[in-house]
Design a protein around this motif. Sequence first.
Motif, PDB file in Angstrom:
ATOM      1  N   LYS A  54       4.924  -9.737   8.650  1.00 34.61           N
ATOM      2  CA  LYS A  54       4.877 -11.269   8.525  1.00 34.61           C
ATOM      3  C   LYS A  54       6.870 -11.331   8.559  1.00 34.61           C
ATOM      4  O   LYS A  54       7.062 -12.857   8.777  1.00 34.61           O
ATOM      5  N   VAL A  55       7.107 -10.762   8.043  1.00 38.18           N
ATOM      6  CA  VAL A  55       8.380 -11.291   6.729  1.00 38.18           C
ATOM      7  C   VAL A  55       9.801 -10.923   8.351  1.00 38.18           C
ATOM      8  O   VAL A  55       9.579 -10.031   9.126  1.00 38.18           O
ATOM      9  N   ASP A  56      10.607 -11.959   8.214  1.00 45.01           N
ATOM     10  CA  ASP A  56      11.902 -11.867   8.603  1.00 45.01           C
ATOM     11  C   ASP A  56      12.891 -11.200   8.448  1.00 45.01           C
ATOM     12  O   ASP A  56      13.245 -11.661   7.659  1.00 45.01           O
ATOM     13  N   PRO A  57      13.018  -9.900   8.270  1.00 42.46           N
ATOM     14  CA  PRO A  57      14.090  -9.333   8.137  1.00 42.46           C
ATOM     15  C   PRO A  57      15.491  -9.947   8.371  1.00 42.46           C
ATOM     16  O   PRO A  57      16.672  -8.533   7.302  1.00 42.46           O
ATOM     17  N   THR A  58      15.578 -10.829   9.166  1.00 42.91           N
ATOM     18  CA  THR A  58      17.416 -10.837   9.455  1.00 42.91           C
ATOM     19  C   THR A  58      17.407 -12.370   8.252  1.00 42.91           C
ATOM     20  O   THR A  58      16.608 -13.182   8.437  1.00 42.91           O
ATOM     21  N   PRO A  59      18.394 -12.599   7.661  1.00 44.56           N
ATOM     22  CA  PRO A  59      19.473 -11.544   7.432  1.00 44.56           C
ATOM     23  C   PRO A  59      19.167 -10.364   6.247  1.00 44.56           C
ATOM     24  O   PRO A  59      19.748  -9.034   6.301  1.00 44.56           O
ATOM     25  N   ALA A  60      18.113 -10.838   5.711  1.00 47.14           N
ATOM     26  CA  ALA A  60      17.387  -9.482   4.334  1.00 47.14           C
ATOM     27  C   ALA A  60      16.661 -10.589   3.990  1.00 47.14           C
ATOM     28  O   ALA A  60      15.942 -11.646   3.665  1.00 47.14           O
ATOM     29  N   ILE A  61      15.401  -9.050   3.404  1.00 43.76           N
ATOM     30  CA  ILE A  61      14.580  -9.629   2.587  1.00 43.76           C
ATOM     31  C   ILE A  61      14.122  -9.889   1.816  1.00 43.76           C
ATOM     32  O   ILE A  61      15.462  -9.580   0.630  1.00 43.76           O
ATOM     33  N   VAL A  62      13.405 -11.020   1.147  1.00 43.04           N
ATOM     34  CA  VAL A  62      14.510 -11.355  -0.070  1.00 43.04           C
ATOM     35  C   VAL A  62      12.257 -11.450  -1.222  1.00 43.04           C
ATOM     36  O   VAL A  62      12.051 -11.856  -0.524  1.00 43.04           O
ATOM     37  N   GLY A  63      12.497 -10.729  -2.181  1.00 37.51           N
ATOM     38  CA  GLY A  63      11.222 -10.734  -3.012  1.00 37.51           C
ATOM     39  C   GLY A  63      11.055 -12.161  -4.074  1.00 37.51           C
ATOM     40  O   GLY A  63      12.242 -12.320  -4.082  1.00 37.51           O
ATOM     41  N   LYS A  64      10.382 -12.565  -3.658  1.00 41.95           N
ATOM     42  CA  LYS A  64       9.858 -14.217  -4.805  1.00 41.95           C
ATOM     43  C   LYS A  64       8.986 -13.637  -5.726  1.00 41.95           C
ATOM     44  O   LYS A  64       8.189 -13.525  -5.171  1.00 41.95           O
ATOM     45  N   LYS A  65       8.815 -14.579  -6.597  1.00 37.68           N
ATOM     46  CA  LYS A  65       7.261 -14.717  -7.755  1.00 37.68           C
ATOM     47  C   LYS A  65       7.405 -15.959  -7.390  1.00 37.68           C
ATOM     48  O   LYS A  65       7.514 -17.236  -6.784  1.00 37.68           O
ATOM     49  N   GLY A  66       5.686 -15.568  -7.720  1.00 38.82           N
ATOM     50  CA  GLY A  66       4.800 -17.146  -7.288  1.00 38.82           C
ATOM     51  C   GLY A  66       4.529 -17.061  -6.176  1.00 38.82           C
ATOM     52  O   GLY A  66       3.862 -17.541  -5.731  1.00 38.82           O
ATOM     53  N   ALA A  67       5.184 -18.600  -5.417  1.00 38.94           N
ATOM     54  CA  ALA A  67       5.021 -18.643  -4.167  1.00 38.94           C
ATOM     55  C   ALA A  67       6.250 -17.998  -2.907  1.00 38.94           C
ATOM     56  O   ALA A  67       7.275 -18.034  -2.917  1.00 38.94           O
ATOM     57  N   THR A  68       6.354 -18.110  -1.962  1.00 38.92           N
ATOM     58  CA  THR A  68       6.996 -17.623  -0.484  1.00 38.92           C
ATOM     59  C   THR A  68       7.389 -19.186   0.224  1.00 38.92           C
ATOM     60  O   THR A  68       7.002 -20.337   0.135  1.00 38.92           O
ATOM     61  N   GLU A  69       8.847 -18.995   0.259  1.00 43.09           N
ATOM     62  CA  GLU A  69       9.670 -20.299   0.789  1.00 43.09           C
ATOM     63  C   GLU A  69      10.187 -20.156   2.260  1.00 43.09           C
ATOM     64  O   GLU A  69      10.158 -20.992   3.209  1.00 43.09           O
ATOM     65  N   THR A  70      10.937 -19.133   2.807  1.00 49.53           N
ATOM     66  CA  THR A  70      11.647 -19.346   3.859  1.00 49.53           C
ATOM     67  C   THR A  70      10.488 -17.914   4.667  1.00 49.53           C
ATOM     68  O   THR A  70      10.036 -17.081   3.611  1.00 49.53           O
ATOM     69  N   PRO A  71      11.053 -17.798   5.811  1.00 51.61           N
ATOM     70  CA  PRO A  71      10.502 -16.580   6.448  1.00 51.61           C
ATOM     71  C   PRO A  71      11.125 -15.474   5.603  1.00 51.61           C
ATOM     72  O   PRO A  71       9.952 -14.183   5.938  1.00 51.61           O
ATOM     73  N   ASN A  72      11.887 -15.021   4.786  1.00 54.43           N
ATOM     74  CA  ASN A  72      12.577 -13.950   4.474  1.00 54.43           C
ATOM     75  C   ASN A  72      11.815 -13.363   3.489  1.00 54.43           C
ATOM     76  O   ASN A  72      11.842 -12.559   2.984  1.00 54.43           O
ATOM     77  N   ASP A  73      10.875 -14.069   3.308  1.00 57.96           N
ATOM     78  CA  ASP A  73      10.223 -14.236   1.117  1.00 57.96           C
ATOM     79  C   ASP A  73       8.668 -13.718   1.347  1.00 57.96           C
ATOM     80  O   ASP A  73       8.276 -13.076   2.517  1.00 57.96           O
ATOM     81  N   ILE A  74       9.093 -12.382   0.628  1.00 61.09           N
ATOM     82  CA  ILE A  74       7.396 -12.063   0.497  1.00 61.09           C
ATOM     83  C   ILE A  74       6.916 -12.161  -0.898  1.00 61.09           C
ATOM     84  O   ILE A  74       8.294 -12.282  -1.848  1.00 61.09           O
ATOM     85  N   LEU A  75       5.808 -12.318  -1.655  1.00 57.90           N
ATOM     86  CA  LEU A  75       5.356 -12.283  -2.888  1.00 57.90           C
ATOM     87  C   LEU A  75       5.680 -10.679  -3.285  1.00 57.90           C
ATOM     88  O   LEU A  75       4.873  -9.240  -2.863  1.00 57.90           O
ATOM     89  N   THR A  76       6.269 -10.826  -4.711  1.00 56.38           N
ATOM     90  CA  THR A  76       6.281  -9.518  -5.621  1.00 56.38           C
ATOM     91  C   THR A  76       5.308  -9.565  -6.475  1.00 56.38           C
ATOM     92  O   THR A  76       4.277 -10.466  -6.992  1.00 56.38           O
ATOM     93  N   ILE A  77       4.840  -8.185  -6.868  1.00 55.17           N
ATOM     94  CA  ILE A  77       3.499  -8.079  -7.899  1.00 55.17           C
ATOM     95  C   ILE A  77       3.656  -8.455  -9.202  1.00 55.17           C
ATOM     96  O   ILE A  77       5.299  -8.227  -9.680  1.00 55.17           O
ATOM     97  N   THR A 103       2.249   0.848  -4.003  1.00 52.97           N
ATOM     98  CA  THR A 103       0.971   1.696  -2.754  1.00 52.97           C
ATOM     99  C   THR A 103       0.183   1.047  -1.647  1.00 52.97           C
ATOM    100  O   THR A 103      -0.488   1.784  -0.855  1.00 52.97           O
ATOM    101  N   LYS A 104      -0.219  -0.342  -2.800  1.00 50.97           N
ATOM    102  CA  LYS A 104      -1.382  -0.858  -2.133  1.00 50.97           C
ATOM    103  C   LYS A 104      -1.226  -1.915  -0.844  1.00 50.97           C
ATOM    104  O   LYS A 104      -0.037  -2.335  -0.597  1.00 50.97           O
ATOM    105  N   GLU A 105      -2.626  -1.852  -0.080  1.00 49.68           N
ATOM    106  CA  GLU A 105      -1.790  -2.490   1.904  1.00 49.68           C
ATOM    107  C   GLU A 105      -1.757  -4.408   0.954  1.00 49.68           C
ATOM    108  O   GLU A 105      -1.094  -4.495   2.608  1.00 49.68           O
ATOM    109  N   SER A 106      -2.284  -3.831   0.049  1.00 50.89           N
ATOM    110  CA  SER A 106      -2.277  -6.154  -0.135  1.00 50.89           C
ATOM    111  C   SER A 106      -0.664  -6.679  -0.116  1.00 50.89           C
ATOM    112  O   SER A 106      -0.432  -7.983   0.019  1.00 50.89           O
TER     113      SER A 106
END
Lengths: 186, 231
Positions: A133-156, A123-126
Amino acid sequence: MNNVTKMLVTLVVIGAISGGLLAKIFEWADPQIKANAQRETERAIFVVHPEGKKQEKVTGIPDELYKVMDVKGNLIGYAIQIKGNGFQGVIKMMMGVSPDLKKITGLTVLDQVETPGLGSEITKESFTDQFKKVDPTPAIVGKKGATETPNDILTITGATISSVAVVKIMNLGIEELRKLKKEGKI
Amino acid sequence: MSKSNSPINDFMNGIWKQNPIFKQVLGTCPTLAVTVSVVNGVAMGLATTFVLLFSSLIISMIKSLIPNQVRIAAYIVVIATFVTIVDIVMKAQFPELSKALGPFIPLIVVNCIILGRAEAFASKNTVVRSGFDALGMGAGFTLALLVIGGIREILGSNKLFGFVVLPDTVEPMLIFILPAGAFLTLGILFGIANNYEQKQKDKIIQKAIAAERSAKLVTVPAAPQTETEEA
């Protein structure tokens, strides 16, 4: 009056009084409950579309979808209510997307029962601001540690399941929007 | 039941002597579930007190009209009516609180404190006494939830009534706002309550022994070694 009739009469009378009383109270409270729900939804819509000034519910579809307009009435995007299973229960969110569905304008969690202190960090804004900032095409991907492509977001950390659940629900929501767009319903 | 039946006694009974949580161990399900913060605990306590008071009053008023065979069904309908009133009013006036307490408000219907007091007290006593008994039980329940909620909120999130009371350097013990923390808190409080009770009982026994001994001392002086053994 025999015993069986007495029992019946007692229960019927108690039931009728209680039913009547509740009907009256509900009549008084119902408009307020509806107004509360409405206010909650509107607040969420303008959180995911900060420039939005007006909103209009899209009818004729099963989803809770709203068109969001700026001051002049130009369409600046859509807000859709999405939900799905998290770690412990249903996560309900409001997602804002641009009119071409290429950009996510915001995300806010409406309801969740994730683990306090871990999963509830979704629920936090962080966490939610990452999606802007993420690119939702074709789909968003949750990554651990570091993001690599514009589709990635960091998981908690410590809440991978909750984070990935959010991503999955959002992808399904975007897909649904694409389908509606293709069918010309929005 | 207390020997004296003054309204004050009926009320005080619920606060400590027959406290619904610490002595009767009734209604522990909502106790464990909603006490993640003081505000939630107190709101639950007050909602339960409201239902308890009005259902006890009504049941005590109509007790002679209800045939014995359907009394439980009749009590449940009365209780459910008041619970639904609380639920609707909360949704309309305090949507935040209603969201936090979620399904536990409708579940007050099956809270054993309410049916327990209806069956054990309100159906046998006058309206006035039932009212005071309900208020006492409700106050006892609310106090218990306040204490448990306070402990869990301070330890689990460094806050009290939503205000930060412990500095950031103290790492909040998350387990206290998780279900396991509820069991730990309740268990330790049970221990403290029982320990206190036991000490009170011991004191009374000691006093009785001392009184007996001093009575003996006047007539027959007791041997010193037996005295130390007894002490």
